[in-house]
Design a protein around this motif. Structure first.
Motif, mmCIF file in Angstrom:
data_model
loop_
_atom_site.group_PDB
_atom_site.id
_atom_site.type_symbol
_atom_site.label_atom_id
_atom_site.label_comp_id
_atom_site.label_asym_id
_atom_site.label_seq_id
_atom_site.Cartn_x
_atom_site.Cartn_y
_atom_site.Cartn_z
ATOM 1 N N LEU A 158 11.455 -7.781 -32.552
ATOM 2 C CA LEU A 158 12.280 -7.096 -31.552
ATOM 3 C C LEU A 158 12.963 -5.867 -32.135
ATOM 4 O O LEU A 158 13.066 -5.711 -33.344
ATOM 5 C CB LEU A 158 13.351 -8.059 -31.029
ATOM 6 C CG LEU A 158 12.827 -9.338 -30.373
ATOM 7 C CD1 LEU A 158 13.985 -10.204 -29.933
ATOM 8 C CD2 LEU A 158 11.926 -9.003 -29.191
ATOM 9 N N ASP A 171 17.354 -4.915 -28.647
ATOM 10 C CA ASP A 171 16.993 -6.224 -28.102
ATOM 11 C C ASP A 171 17.839 -7.319 -28.736
ATOM 12 O O ASP A 171 18.245 -8.264 -28.078
ATOM 13 C CB ASP A 171 15.519 -6.530 -28.388
ATOM 14 C CG ASP A 171 14.590 -5.659 -27.551
ATOM 15 O OD1 ASP A 171 15.054 -5.192 -26.498
ATOM 16 O OD2 ASP A 171 13.440 -5.449 -27.976
ATOM 17 N N LYS A 194 17.165 -0.782 -20.212
ATOM 18 C CA LYS A 194 16.742 -2.127 -20.634
ATOM 19 C C LYS A 194 17.946 -2.908 -21.128
ATOM 20 O O LYS A 194 18.810 -2.374 -21.830
ATOM 21 C CB LYS A 194 15.733 -1.986 -21.773
ATOM 22 C CG LYS A 194 14.402 -2.608 -21.463
ATOM 23 C CD LYS A 194 13.440 -2.412 -22.624
ATOM 24 C CE LYS A 194 13.727 -3.421 -23.731
ATOM 25 N NZ LYS A 194 12.976 -3.122 -24.951
ATOM 26 N N PRO A 212 19.540 -5.909 -23.432
ATOM 27 C CA PRO A 212 19.152 -6.654 -24.628
ATOM 28 C C PRO A 212 18.617 -8.034 -24.276
ATOM 29 O O PRO A 212 18.963 -8.581 -23.219
ATOM 30 C CB PRO A 212 20.443 -6.763 -25.431
ATOM 31 C CG PRO A 212 21.509 -6.161 -24.616
ATOM 32 C CD PRO A 212 20.934 -5.496 -23.433
ATOM 33 N N ILE A 213 17.787 -8.571 -25.129
ATOM 34 C CA ILE A 213 17.093 -9.814 -24.817
ATOM 35 C C ILE A 213 17.859 -11.029 -25.323
ATOM 36 O O ILE A 213 17.901 -12.064 -24.684
ATOM 37 C CB ILE A 213 15.688 -9.787 -25.464
ATOM 38 C CG1 ILE A 213 14.862 -8.681 -24.809
ATOM 39 C CG2 ILE A 213 15.011 -11.126 -25.341
ATOM 40 C CD1 ILE A 213 13.536 -8.450 -25.492
ATOM 41 N N CYS A 260 13.699 -9.134 -36.301
ATOM 42 C CA CYS A 260 14.080 -7.759 -36.049
ATOM 43 C C CYS A 260 13.685 -6.923 -37.270
ATOM 44 O O CYS A 260 13.764 -7.387 -38.401
ATOM 45 C CB CYS A 260 15.592 -7.698 -35.835
ATOM 46 S SG CYS A 260 16.211 -6.057 -35.519
#
Lengths: 1135, 446
Positions: free
Chosen positions: A990, A994, A1009, A1011-1012, A1021
């Protein structure tokens, strides 16, 4: 028991000759019940204060102590045998210092050039012990002697004059007749003060040699004196002694042969053993005691000797100080002077008068005044920013004198913490100046006090694990590879030990015999002094000649001197010292002030009222890149939790993220109490032991949690009932982390007594942990307060003048935590337009330009371009005129070498000529080479005809970005990681956004977008390593990763640090797998579980057309252009 | 990372030697073999390809053969050496037909031109990353930037100009050889040949101011078997008489004498190691001359009996008595800086005994030394009474050489009633070292 005094002690301050610390000798001598012990290092007094301090400390514990004799072993260049000299009184000590200083001033750095004539000139009051050399060793001064001949030093100004080689060699042979002549010569000058030293080192012919000397001494009528001429305190040190000898001689143990001693006899021996060795000559043993009795000098006789320059005629220093203080009070407190302030000032002045230290304050004031006002005759208007740091901020006198900028009355700081009657130590004032202009201040001090009275303190460079293990491994004949492997496991160059784990990290077996021996010797060698160097800014000032207090050596810089003692030593002998330190942030603030004045016509100075809420709002959001002190990862994650609202919050913020409070586990309790989650309560002793509220005055300001260094000290005194002597000992043990052993002796006392008095064991333990943590990293409250003000000032500039701030930061590099890339990125996030370096607009420094929207834009300067020189930049700007039209134009007018033009082209600095890097580079190649024959020089560029060429292929963006990074270490175009995104996406790795983007941010990011990751998610990451930080000794490592979407903070727990040490320490691009951890304030960390070094991907990126040839081991790949090797700048590491 | 990967330090000289050997082998395809170090070979096969079934077949055969010898091989063939180099490195196995060089290397990366790194970097920065992109530029444009040489290199790679392959230059070597049209077998002829070769070899050496330390005579038998005989010398020599004498000693002493078989068709004498040597002016210094004579004697003896059997003592720099000397081949003795100690004052007894026992032997002492009334020492069943003693000389063992702690020795020089002097020591320092105090005798003074 036999009474015996050892006068021949060579400590490890005779570098690579002695194998024990001075304090070890003193302790061992005490253990043996010596009458006296004399320290006599080779042409130096560098180690005597260590011995003295150890001696003073032991005094507190026992009454029966050997007398400490201060002396030196004179080693001559004219072949005269070594002579031990001991001053009998203070004037004689002064002469010894002069003698040594003279020898050092005419010798190459680190050496001392003495002849017998020098000694005869200064011998008055010195006791002289001739040490006849042993023919099989002691040929050590030959090296220096050769130097004297070869370098012509002997004939230099003030040199000893030429020494005939023959006489040197005769003397060196030490024939009895020669010695007899020498003794008689000395005796004629110093009747009654000459001895012949004799030793029994079990050389086989000891008795025979002794008889020779007995006859010689008898004929010359001087007494014999016994000494074991020791090199180490216990025979077990022989191995280390052999190792240091080999280091000195540059040989391995196997090659050393007879360069090392035949046996282990040169240690301190018990008086009884000495008596047995000299059974045939008890008078030589008895003589040692008589010798010691002759000496009436102690280092305690040095002390306060303050310059009296600043005092005008007709006034006492105290009167003058009082005048200045009241004058300053009117400046600091316009209007009516509050009574509280007046009372405090009067109290402080009274104590200063009582301790007779007014001159100290006047001297520091004098220096600060110079910085602030310049010297009148020079008429320099440009002032130098400065601010006192450390405990001086406790003093209202310092505040009114302008030495510090913090009002101690308002901050409720106590003067006693600065100067106290009990401690009997001089005050210690450290002043920070702009680091780029510190030199001006230093020059002023020399002008004002003279080179004979002002000098820098020394810094003793010690063996650190890395240097020690390298040299020891070499001595054992291990290859460079293995030595490097052993050293590679050591974090940074600091630390004080070499653990088995570190050995294993180097993939070596700690149980292997050779490795085990290397490790053992390394451990002993760590902490040994290696050489003396000058301290960065610690000045020693005296009223009388400085070289009569301590030997002075020339420093590398012309006309600079430094003394043989370091800061601790100076404290121990109570000499006047003031630290003239350089602080990068002050330079940065000064530059920002100047820019603001120039572009926005506003005048700012350090004396701000720290109450602008906007500034605190910014800090609460951890928007602190570049802000003094609070920009580190740990600090930035603390800011949202602390929510600072006023200056005192900043004081705590500065102090809390330090090894002390962290190791003491004080951080979380403090935050909980601050948030009101936990009630504020004060630990108390059981009733019979004292009042339950005894700690309230100590801990009130910090909600019952000790955070500052002095609170810990106060705890020791109030809760553990330390006497002031004990507390002093504890403070000293804290200050010198080298004394690893000593701090533990205090632990039992501290914890034990607190428990005894009814405190909870846990609390006591934590308090002591904190004290240990303070060791070398502690912050006293006053120091934190001084720093907090700079935090505020820099935050203020960042908040209201972000462009000027970024510009000043870049121009003050290197400083702070962040590389230029991060500073630029941060500026752009604050909507500052950043413009590329350009031959038509850039100066050497970064500058500001109107951005056309009413704001300021930041124009990068040529200093950001790697390898570009300042003198080129100056010429470039000078010849610019209106503007440069072409590359040829620049070459012709600024007359830059082709190399400079290539750098400019590679850095894409011709954008204003509408040519990109590729086209300009192609043009530059066409220019004549610099070394063109003079004949052709005139037909420089202008002669070349215009050429019509086909356009070159368009340079892809990734290549531009990579080139930007290579030349500028940053890119305004895009982030490198952008080009690897596809690769990492395919691996499920990611982006930083994210992982650690702000979940609540509105709008999300540019692409909209969100963040996940949520708290507790597992994620991987990737990013470029920005910083690595290992605060204190906790073993945790913080890594900051950066990609095109933001940054991710990685936490690596100690267990993993061991496992992934190589990746953590070496990689530029990392993939970290771990668990996401969100705090309630929205601070996100990725707690690492696995770490992969992906630096190779960056190299792949430089294979700009991705169908890289499959077989590249031949030509090109092996001979990268030097610039291609380093794709990404090294991260910045902090320890 | 790769547990099976074995890292070995590079040895460039050895690599170069190996490359030379491969070049030797390649001479079976063409006499024109050039080295392209560090690991390339250039073969000029003009006119030879048909012997091996055409270009492709020849390339395949060379590569396969070398692979069979255990080498990893990449090969290419083209009308120009530079093009072939590029193909070998970047498109192994391909053959460019004559005139097709430009086309064959067009798609290769610009590195394939093997230009200097700065130029290559400049091309890449300019976006000219393939050979055809560079080839497509105007020649004047390139010349003004990179010089005519670079353009020449480019054009020869493209096959537009000729750059000849220079065959391997013979290594600078000292050798003299004699070919015989008819194989020789008689010893007289062989000896005479050696004498003749020795003088011509010495002539070359003389010219260069060098002398041989290592000589080799090679006897090539007509049936292909080669016998090599080597001799070494302690000092550089270039006196034919000495060389001849050395070989004679050596040949006489051979366990398996030369067997000429059907005779030798070539005898070669070469100096494989030569060193700088001063001109052989006669010395008037008798001492030096004597030394030189001794060295020649050593050389002759070594040639006859083998270097390992002519030994001499050499001092070692150590405190430990039994290691303070070593017997080494006399030819290898160096005039070391470490001399034996000369610290004995006139009139004093020597510090070290004249004779050391191979191994120190235990003795028992009936009273400690130095004692009062003559203590007794028992050694090899004989009792002696000690009248004088001097000591101790304490020598600690070299701790880093031993696994376990070794006892420190306290040496004493003693004299007994009959005037015999010996050297004894006690092991271990009481109260400090954990050894039972054992006395030993290590040597005799007279």
């Amino acid at each position: 028991m036999t009474a015996f005094a050892e006068i021949g002690v060579t400590t490890n301050f005779s570098f690579l000759r002695g194998a024990s610390h001075p304090q070890e000798f003193v302790a061992q001598a005490a253990g043996y019940g010596y009458t006296a012990i004399g320290i006599a290092d080779r042409n130096t007094l560098a180690g005597v204060v260590r011995a003295y301090s150890a001696h003073e400390e032991m005094k507190e514990q026992t009454d029966v102590l050997p007398k400490l004799l201060i002396g030196a072993r004179l080693v001559f260049v004219d072949g005269t045998p070594d002579i031990l000299v001991y001053p009998t009184d203070r004037p004689a000590y002064g002469r010894l210092c002069r003698l040594l200083s003279e020898g050092k001033l005419r010798a190459p750095k680190g050496e001392c050039l003495l002849t017998l004539a020098d000694l005869l000139r200064w011998q008055d009051g010195l006791l002289l012990v001739v040490m006849p050399p042993h023919p099989r060793r002691d040929r050590t001064s030959i090296g220096l002697q050769e130097k004297v001949w070869n370098d012509g030093l002997a004939d230099r100004d003030g040199g000893p004059g030429s020494i005939p080689k023959e006489s040197f060699e005769t003397r060196l042979r030490a024939e009895p007749d020669e010695i007899e002549m020498l003794l008689k010569q000395l005796l004629a000058a110093a009747p009654d003060r000459v001895w012949l030293g004799v030793s029994q080192h079990m050389q086989g012919d000891d008795a025979r040699r002794f008889e020779t000397w007995r006859v010689v001494a008898g004929r010359a009528r001087v007494p014999l004196i016994a000494t074991n001429d020791t090199l180490y305190h216990r025979y077990e040190r022989r191995e280390l002694q052999d190792v240091v000898t080999c280091i000195r001689e540059g040989v391995t143990l196997n090659e050393a042969g007879r360069r090392i001693e035949a046996n282990a006899e040169r240690h301190l021996k018990a008086p009884q053993e000495m008596a047995e060795l000299f059974a045939h000559a008890p008078e030589a043993i008895a003589e040692t005691v008589r010798f010691a009795d002759r000496i009436a000098f102690s280092l305690a006789q040095l002390k306060y000797n303050y310059p009296d320059e600043p005092v005008p005629k007709g006034k006492t220093p105290q009167q003058h100080l009082e005048d200045l203080v009241w004058q300053g009070a009117r400046w600091r407190y316009p209007g009516l002077l509050p009574d509280t302030v007046r009372e405090i000032l009067e109290k402080e002045l009274a104590l200063i008068a009582k301790m007779e230290i007014a001159q100290y304050f006047l001297t520091v004031h004098d220096i600060v005044k110079f910085a602030r006002e310049g010297e009148k005759e020079e008429g320099k208007a440009q002032t130098i920013l400065c601010q006192g740091r450390g405990s001086a901020a406790n003093s209202a006198v310092c505040y009114t004198l302008g030495i510090t900028s913090i009002d101690p009355v308002q901050m409720d700081l106590l003067f006693e913490r600065f100067v106290s009657e009990e401690r009997k130590e001089p005050p210690d004032i450290d002043v920070d100046f702009e680091h780029e202009r510190r030199e001006e201040v230093i020059q002023y001090i020399y002008r004002r006090y003279g080179h004979h009275r002002a000098a820098l303190a020394a810094t003793v460079i010690h063996y650190r694990p890395r240097s020690a293990v390298r040299e020891v491994a070499k001595v054992f004949g291990l290859t460079e590879d293995i030595a490097a492997d052993l050293a590679s496991g050591v974090w940074g160059s600091w630390g004080s030990n070499l653990s088995d784990a570190q050995v294993r990290q180097g993939k070596l077996d700690p149980f292997n015999l050779v490795i085990a021996r290397v490790v053992k010797c390394t451990r002993e060698l760590i902490g040994f002094p290696r050489h003396l160097s000058q301290h960065v800014g610690g000045f020693v000032l005296t009223n009388d000649r400085l070289d009569e207090c301590v030997p002075v050596s020339p420093a590398t810089m012309e006309n600079r001197h430094f003394i043989e003692w370091d800061k601790d030593d100076i404290d121990a002998v109570r000499m006047m010292k003031v630290d003239v330190l350089g602080l990068g942030m002050l330079t940065c603030i000064r530059k920002a002030f100047d820019l603001i004045k120039r572009y926005q016509n506003q005048t700012l100075d350090l004396n701000m009222t720290a109450n602008n809420p906007a500034v605190y709002e910014m800090l609460q959001k951890a928007d602190a890149i570049g802000v003094f002190q609070v920009e580190s990862r740990a600090q930035m994650s603390m800011l949202p939790r602390m929510q600072p609202e006023n200056l005192y919050d900043l004081v705590i913020e500065v102090a809390i993220v330090r090894p002390g409070p962290i190791q003491g586990g004080m951080v979380h309790p403090y935050l909980r109490r601050r948030d009101g989650i936990e009630t504020v309560e004060y630990p108390s002793p059981s009733l019979e032991h004292g009042k339950p509220d005894e700690l309230i005055p100590v801990l009130k300001k910090t909600l019952g949690i000790p955070l500052f260094q002095e609170q810990a000290m106060k705890l020791a005194m109030v809760a553990a009932k330390f006497t002031s002597t004990e507390a002093n000992g504890l403070r000293r043990a804290m200050a010198t982390f080298r004394n690893l052993g000593t701090i533990n002796t205090f632990k039992d006392k501290f914890v034990g007594r607190m428990i005894e008095r009814g405190y909870e064991a846990d609390f006591a333990e934590r308090c002591f942990k904190q004290i240990e943590g303070f060791g070398s990293y502690g912050f006293p409250e006053s120091h934190a307060a001084s720093f907090a003000l700079l935090v505020y000032v820099s935050a203020y500039i960042k908040r209201f003048h972000p462009a000027a701030f970024a510009c000043a930061l870049l121009n003050s590099q290197p400083m702070g935590f962040y590389a230029p890339a991060e500073i630029v990125r941060d500026a752009r996030e604050h909507d500052i337009e950043v413009r590329h370096v350009d031959v038509n607009f850039s100066a050497w420094d970064n500058t500001l330009e109107q951005d056309g929207k009413g704001g300021l834009a930041l124009r990068l300067g040529l200093r950001q371009v790697d390898g570009f020189q300042e003198k080129w930049a100056i010429e470039l700007v000078k010849q610019r005129g209106n503007r440069y039209g072409t590359v040829g134009d620049v070459a012709r007018r600024a007359k830059l070498p082709k190399r400079a033009l290539i750098i400019l082209a590679e850095a894409d600095c011709f954008q204003s000529q509408n040519k990109d890097r590729r086209a300009t580079l192609w043009d530059v190649r066409r220019l004549a080479d610099d070394d063109a024959l003079p004949l052709f020089a005139h037909q420089f560029v202008e002669e070349q005809p215009e050429e019509e060429i086909a356009p070159l292929p368009v340079m892809p963006e990734s290549e531009h970005v990579l080139a930007d990074y290579q030349m500028l270490r940053l890119s305004l175009r895009a982030h490198l990681m952008k080009f690897l995104r596809g690769l990492f996406q395919s691996e499920g790795v990611l982006s930083c956004w994210d992982v650690s983007g702000d979940l609540k941010a509105e709008p999300c990011n540019e692409e909209g977008k969100r963040p996940i990751c949520k708290d507790g998610d597992s994620a991987a990451c990737a990013g470029i390593v920005l910083t690595r930080q290992m605060p204190g000794d906790a073993g945790v490592v913080f890594i900051t990763l950066s990609d095109e979407t933001g940054i991710t903070n990685v936490v690596v727990w100690p267990r993993l640090v061991e496992e992934f040490r190589r990746e953590i320490m070496g990689a530029r691009l990392l993939v970290v797998e771990g668990k996401v951890q969100c705090s309630s304030q929205g601070v996100v960390h990725l707690v690492a579980e696995r770490i992969v070094d992906r630096t190779a991907e960056l190299e792949r990126l430089s294979e700009d057309d991705h169908g890289a040839p499959s077989f590249r081991s031949q030509g090109a790949a092996r001979h990268h252009h030097p610039r291609n090797v380093r794709v990404v700048p090294k991260s910045r590491d902090f320890h | 990372m790769l547990p099976a990967l074995k890292a070995v330090t590079a040895n460039e000289q050895a690599d170069l030697k190996l490359l030379g050997r491969i070049a030797d082998w390649c001479e079976r395809f063409t006499p024109f073999v050039a080295l392209d170090p560090p690991r390339g070979l250039l073969l000029d096969v003009t006119g030879a390809t048909h012997l091996f079934g055409g270009e492709q077949a020849m390339l395949g055969r060379i590569c396969a053969n070398l692979e069979g010898q255990g080498f990893a091989v990449r090969g290419g063939m083209a009308g120009s050496a530079l093009a072939a180099r590029a193909l070998a490195r970047y498109r192994s196995g391909s053959v460019a037909a004559p005139g097709d060089e430009a086309k064959a290397i067009a798609g290769l990366p610009v590195e394939a031109l093997l230009l200097d790194p700065v130029t290559t970097h400049a091309f890449r920065r300019a976006g000219l990353k393939r050979v055809d992109q560079v080839a497509g530029r105007d020649r004047r444009e390139l010349t003004s930037r990179f010089g005519a040489r670079m353009v020449f290199t480019l054009d020869s790679a493209l096959g537009a100009t000729e750059a000849p392959i220079l065959p391997r230059a013979p290594l600078p070597d000292y050798r003299a050889e004699r070919n015989f049209p008819e194989p020789v077998m008689t010893e007289d002829v062989i000896r005479a040949t050696l004498t003749e070769l020795a003088s011509s070899l010495c002539e070359i050496l003389e010219k260069r101011g060098e002398g041989a330390r290592c000589l080799e005579a090679a006897f090539f038998r007509a049936d292909g078997i080669v016998r090599r005989i080597a001799v070494e010398t302690g000092t550089p020599v270039r006196d034919p008489a000495i060389i001849e004498r050395l070989f004679r000693e050596r040949l006489d002493a051979l366990a398996d004498p030369l067997d000429p078989g059907f005779g030798y068709d070539l005898i070669r004498l070469s100096a494989s190691r030569a060193e700088r040597a001063e001109a052989g002016v006669a010395d008037f210094d008798a001492d030096l001359n004597a030394k030189r004579e001794i060295r020649f004697l050593i050389d002759r003896l070594a040639a006859r009996f083998g270097a390992q059997r002519i030994l001499a003592f050499q001092p070692n720099d150590t405190h430990i008595p039994e290691y303070a000397f070593a017997a080494v081949p006399a030819q290898q003795i160096q005039e070391t800086r470490i001399a034996w100690e000369k610290i004995r004052r006139p009139g004093e007894a020597p510090r070290r005994p004249l004779r050391l026992l191979t191994k120190p032997e235990p003795v028992s002492l009936l009273r400690a030394i130095p004692g009062s009334n003559a203590p007794h020492m028992r050694w090899r069943h004989a009792q002696r009474s000690v009248t004088h003693a001097e000591g101790p000389e304490r020598i600690a063992m070299e701790w880093w050489r031993h696994q376990d702690p070794q006892p420190t020795r306290d040496y004493h020089r003693i004299e007994d009633a009959e005037g015999r002097r010996s050297w004894i020591f006690r092991e271990g320092i009481p109260d400090r070292e954990d050894f039972s105090a054992q006395w030993r005798i290590q040597g005799m003074f007279a």
